[in-house]
Design a protein around this motif. Sequence first.
Motif, PDB file in Angstrom:
ATOM      1  N   TRP A 328       0.842  -1.204   0.000  1.00  0.00           N
ATOM      2  CA  TRP A 328       0.000   0.000   0.000  1.00  0.00           C
ATOM      3  C   TRP A 328       0.877   1.253   0.000  1.00  0.00           C
ATOM      4  N   ASN A 329       1.896   1.251   0.834  1.00  0.00           N
ATOM      5  CA  ASN A 329       2.775   2.422   0.929  1.00  0.00           C
ATOM      6  C   ASN A 329       3.467   2.712  -0.400  1.00  0.00           C
ATOM      7  N   ALA A 330       3.888   1.655  -1.098  1.00  0.00           N
ATOM      8  CA  ALA A 330       4.577   1.831  -2.377  1.00  0.00           C
ATOM      9  C   ALA A 330       3.667   2.506  -3.398  1.00  0.00           C
ATOM     10  N   MET A 331       2.406   2.094  -3.425  1.00  0.00           N
ATOM     11  CA  MET A 331       1.464   2.661  -4.396  1.00  0.00           C
ATOM     12  C   MET A 331       1.095   4.100  -4.037  1.00  0.00           C
ATOM     13  N   ILE A 332       0.921   4.359  -2.746  1.00  0.00           N
ATOM     14  CA  ILE A 332       0.616   5.724  -2.308  1.00  0.00           C
ATOM     15  C   ILE A 332       1.785   6.650  -2.631  1.00  0.00           C
ATOM     16  N   ALA A 333       3.013   6.183  -2.373  1.00  0.00           N
ATOM     17  CA  ALA A 333       4.204   6.984  -2.666  1.00  0.00           C
ATOM     18  C   ALA A 333       4.314   7.281  -4.162  1.00  0.00           C
ATOM     19  N   ALA A 334       3.913   6.318  -4.990  1.00  0.00           N
ATOM     20  CA  ALA A 334       3.954   6.527  -6.439  1.00  0.00           C
ATOM     21  C   ALA A 334       3.046   7.691  -6.841  1.00  0.00           C
ATOM     22  N   TYR A 335       1.865   7.737  -6.262  1.00  0.00           N
ATOM     23  CA  TYR A 335       0.936   8.829  -6.570  1.00  0.00           C
ATOM     24  C   TYR A 335       1.445  10.169  -6.028  1.00  0.00           C
ATOM     25  N   THR A 336       1.946  10.177  -4.785  1.00  0.00           N
ATOM     26  CA  THR A 336       2.397  11.447  -4.202  1.00  0.00           C
ATOM     27  C   THR A 336       3.603  12.005  -4.947  1.00  0.00           C
ATOM     28  N   MET A 341      -2.341  13.784  -5.608  1.00  0.00           N
ATOM     29  CA  MET A 341      -2.713  13.656  -4.211  1.00  0.00           C
ATOM     30  C   MET A 341      -4.145  13.150  -4.027  1.00  0.00           C
ATOM     31  N   PHE A 342      -5.002  13.397  -4.999  1.00  0.00           N
ATOM     32  CA  PHE A 342      -6.376  12.886  -4.880  1.00  0.00           C
ATOM     33  C   PHE A 342      -6.378  11.359  -4.906  1.00  0.00           C
ATOM     34  N   GLU A 343      -5.663  10.765  -5.901  1.00  0.00           N
ATOM     35  CA  GLU A 343      -5.592   9.304  -5.968  1.00  0.00           C
ATOM     36  C   GLU A 343      -4.905   8.729  -4.739  1.00  0.00           C
ATOM     37  N   ALA A 344      -3.841   9.413  -4.278  1.00  0.00           N
ATOM     38  CA  ALA A 344      -3.156   8.948  -3.069  1.00  0.00           C
ATOM     39  C   ALA A 344      -4.098   8.969  -1.878  1.00  0.00           C
ATOM     40  N   GLY A 345      -4.892  10.045  -1.776  1.00  0.00           N
ATOM     41  CA  GLY A 345      -5.840  10.157  -0.673  1.00  0.00           C
ATOM     42  C   GLY A 345      -6.920   9.092  -0.715  1.00  0.00           C
ATOM     43  N   GLU A 346      -7.401   8.775  -1.910  1.00  0.00           N
ATOM     44  CA  GLU A 346      -8.429   7.734  -2.039  1.00  0.00           C
ATOM     45  C   GLU A 346      -7.878   6.377  -1.613  1.00  0.00           C
ATOM     46  N   LEU A 347      -6.651   6.087  -2.019  1.00  0.00           N
ATOM     47  CA  LEU A 347      -6.023   4.827  -1.641  1.00  0.00           C
ATOM     48  C   LEU A 347      -5.750   4.800  -0.137  1.00  0.00           C
ATOM     49  N   PHE A 348      -5.367   5.947   0.387  1.00  0.00           N
ATOM     50  CA  PHE A 348      -5.092   6.076   1.822  1.00  0.00           C
ATOM     51  C   PHE A 348      -6.348   5.738   2.637  1.00  0.00           C
ATOM     52  N   LYS A 349      -7.498   6.197   2.167  1.00  0.00           N
ATOM     53  CA  LYS A 349      -8.755   5.936   2.881  1.00  0.00           C
ATOM     54  C   LYS A 349      -9.121   4.453   2.873  1.00  0.00           C
ATOM     55  N   LEU A 350      -8.760   3.760   1.777  1.00  0.00           N
ATOM     56  CA  LEU A 350      -9.097   2.339   1.657  1.00  0.00           C
ATOM     57  C   LEU A 350      -8.161   1.430   2.452  1.00  0.00           C
ATOM     58  N   MET A 351      -7.025   1.966   2.849  1.00  0.00           N
ATOM     59  CA  MET A 351      -5.989   1.153   3.491  1.00  0.00           C
ATOM     60  C   MET A 351      -6.465   0.639   4.851  1.00  0.00           C
ATOM     61  N   PRO A 352      -6.440  -0.672   5.064  1.00  0.00           N
ATOM     62  CA  PRO A 352      -6.958  -1.224   6.330  1.00  0.00           C
ATOM     63  C   PRO A 352      -6.083  -0.903   7.531  1.00  0.00           C
ATOM     64  N   THR A 353      -4.753  -0.925   7.358  1.00  0.00           N
ATOM     65  CA  THR A 353      -3.825  -0.648   8.456  1.00  0.00           C
ATOM     66  C   THR A 353      -2.732   0.281   7.957  1.00  0.00           C
ATOM     67  N   ARG A 354      -2.463   1.322   8.744  1.00  0.00           N
ATOM     68  CA  ARG A 354      -1.441   2.294   8.349  1.00  0.00           C
ATOM     69  C   ARG A 354      -0.318   2.307   9.370  1.00  0.00           C
ATOM     70  N   ASN A 355       0.898   2.586   8.897  1.00  0.00           N
ATOM     71  CA  ASN A 355       2.017   2.762   9.809  1.00  0.00           C
ATOM     72  C   ASN A 355       2.615   4.147   9.598  1.00  0.00           C
ATOM     73  N   ILE A 363       1.990  13.119   4.197  1.00  0.00           N
ATOM     74  CA  ILE A 363       2.417  14.446   4.664  1.00  0.00           C
ATOM     75  C   ILE A 363       3.513  14.999   3.760  1.00  0.00           C
ATOM     76  N   ASP A 364       4.455  14.139   3.366  1.00  0.00           N
ATOM     77  CA  ASP A 364       5.537  14.561   2.482  1.00  0.00           C
ATOM     78  C   ASP A 364       4.992  14.959   1.112  1.00  0.00           C
ATOM     79  N   GLY A 365       4.002  14.219   0.633  1.00  0.00           N
ATOM     80  CA  GLY A 365       3.390  14.557  -0.657  1.00  0.00           C
ATOM     81  C   GLY A 365       2.729  15.922  -0.631  1.00  0.00           C
ATOM     82  N   TYR A 366       1.962  16.187   0.407  1.00  0.00           N
ATOM     83  CA  TYR A 366       1.331  17.503   0.531  1.00  0.00           C
ATOM     84  C   TYR A 366       2.381  18.600   0.678  1.00  0.00           C
ATOM     85  N   SER A 367       3.455  18.293   1.403  1.00  0.00           N
ATOM     86  CA  SER A 367       4.526  19.275   1.604  1.00  0.00           C
ATOM     87  C   SER A 367       5.188  19.641   0.281  1.00  0.00           C
ATOM     88  N   LYS A 368       5.527  18.625  -0.528  1.00  0.00           N
ATOM     89  CA  LYS A 368       6.216  18.873  -1.798  1.00  0.00           C
ATOM     90  C   LYS A 368       5.359  19.659  -2.773  1.00  0.00           C
TER      91      LYS A 368
END
Length: 677
Positions: A328-336, A341-355, A363-368
């Motif tokens: 999940w992190n790899a795919m989110i990082a690809a989008y960011t 950021m919209f696609e990253a956010g949608e995937l982020f919402k679907l993610m069952p467990t986050r670290n 946060i880094d994606g929004y920052s950049k």
Amino acid sequence: MICGGAASKLYTTAHNIVTRRTYFCLMFNRKQTFSYALYATTATANLSSKRRNLASDFGSCCDSNTFSKLGSNYDYNKRMGELGRRGNVDAARRLFDNIPERDKVSYNSMISIYLKHDKFHQAEMLYYEIPEGMKNIVADSAMVHAYAEAGRIDRAEEVFDKMPERNGFAWTSLISGYFKLGRVDDAVELFGRMPDREKSVITWTNVVRGFARNGLLDEARCAFDRMSLKNDVAWASMIKAYVEMHQVDEAFKLFQVMPQHNLYAWSIMICGFMDHDRINEARDLFDSMPWRNAVSWTTIVTGLARNGMTELAREYFNKTPNKDVPAWNAMIAAYTNEGRMFEAGELFKLMPTRNVVTWNAMIDGYSKHRQEDEAFQHFILMLRSCIRPNERTLTSLLTSCGGILGVLQAHGLIVHLGFEIETSLTNTLITMYYKSGDVTSARIAFQCLEAKDAVTWTAMITAYSNHGFGKLALQTFAQMLRTGHNPDQITFLGVLSACNHAGFVKKGQMLFDSMTRGYGLEPTAEHYSCLVDILGRAGLVKEAMKVVEEMPPDKYDGVVLGALLGACRLHGGDGLIDLIGDELIELEPANYAFLANAYAASGKWDKFSQLRKTMKEREVKKVPGFSQIDVNGKRHVIFAGDRSHPQMNEIYMFLHDNLIPQLQDFGSKTAKLSLIL
């Protein structure tokens, strides 16, 4: 039964036997049985609160002699090891301190627990507290390894030399330490002295890795070929060495003759193809894998995303069975990374467990991508989710700040959350404060940091330089040299810029020369541009031209020519403007406006008109300059020629009454031309 159940981690079974009172008085005939009974009881303590009273049951059935066995070193050491495995280091140390008569195993266990949990200083202190008669090969070897890993090779050598006997672990650790520090000759010499009986496949594999890490690929292959027994790790290490040295074909040849491929070797080879833009070969190799795990799928997703094939990466991600958090992190990082950021956010919402890595990616994606509010919102959500931020999180949060209020807010949050502001984080604080215009706060952050590194000094030098404090920048540079930190190219860019602002021509020339002569650094186009500007502002146009003529061709760019053109514009040199101007436009067409200003400054109005006509025909649009300032939490952006601001009359009046007279006092030749374009 009790011993077997506890040893096999069948704690409930062992505990049930213990609680049968008919066994109570029998099982204490053996100290080992008692130990396993205690182990089983403590291991199941969290399963049922009723079992916490088992100690009193023991007491009702056992005499005082039985309880004396509870205090044996065997029991203490075993319990201490269990606490260490659970990560409860402080409790393990308290138990260690309560052992009446510690033995070698006690010291070895506690030192191992410290090292396992990255508490090197505590392990070192305890090692030197071991009584002389109790020092042993296990503790000695552990410290040799720890010192070597920490780069303190002198201390590793000291312990190693004093060892009455040495095992393969100690030899291998010191050899690896030498390789890690680039002391290849010392590593080879020590390996030659190492007894053959101690040279295991692990030792040989570390030698292969050591040669490869130091760029000695032929020596690495020679050591690999000399190995009488090669395991999967040795094969994978040699394949990885070829990949890292960009010899992918050689790596694949070795991969093909590898007796049995493990998943690690597959992943190395797939990454190798991906990193060298051989996407189809990577996909073919992935498709030919006999079986795949989550790491395999994450490898292909990450590789495709890194090569800009985000859509294809998403296809593989969708096919991934039992997606783990890294996938999940790899795919989110690809989008960011692509700013999606919209696609990253949608995937982020679907993610069952986050670290923490997941939150950092968002946060880094929004920052950049300059989305400060979203970065702060996700940081707050992260805290509410009980995920503790790390240094990467806080750095991303700081870099997202677009103004001084944001930096102050982020800094306040960091302090409020109780984070220690270490070197890397302080470097970011200094940078963000000076970028927001607050040099005073940058200086305070700099002064409060004890463990300054070269980046810290460079950040402060750049802060002073960018805000016109040339003397302070040079003083800070001198302090940096006195502390023993070597400057890099960015440091020199800061001090040269400081010389430029302060008008220190001789100092600037001397510093530029010292880059190569004193520190072996190659000047970049930016350094040459600074030197040309220093000379040009001082009216030394011929000297500036000489620098341009003698500089390496690969450093010759529009930035350097722009600095030279600026010198001609300020101090004459009208004959050079045509020559430089044509070349400048050829290198960087965006400099039309700058060249037009130069023609206007030299009174060449026909050239000026002709260039403006060319700009209109080619639809070249000048990007207007702008200023921005934060006032009472609101950002004001004012473009050149813009009169839409509600307080524009007051702003122009202030500039007319204050700034223009100052420019005239300094004898500026450009004040009257500032609004030509």
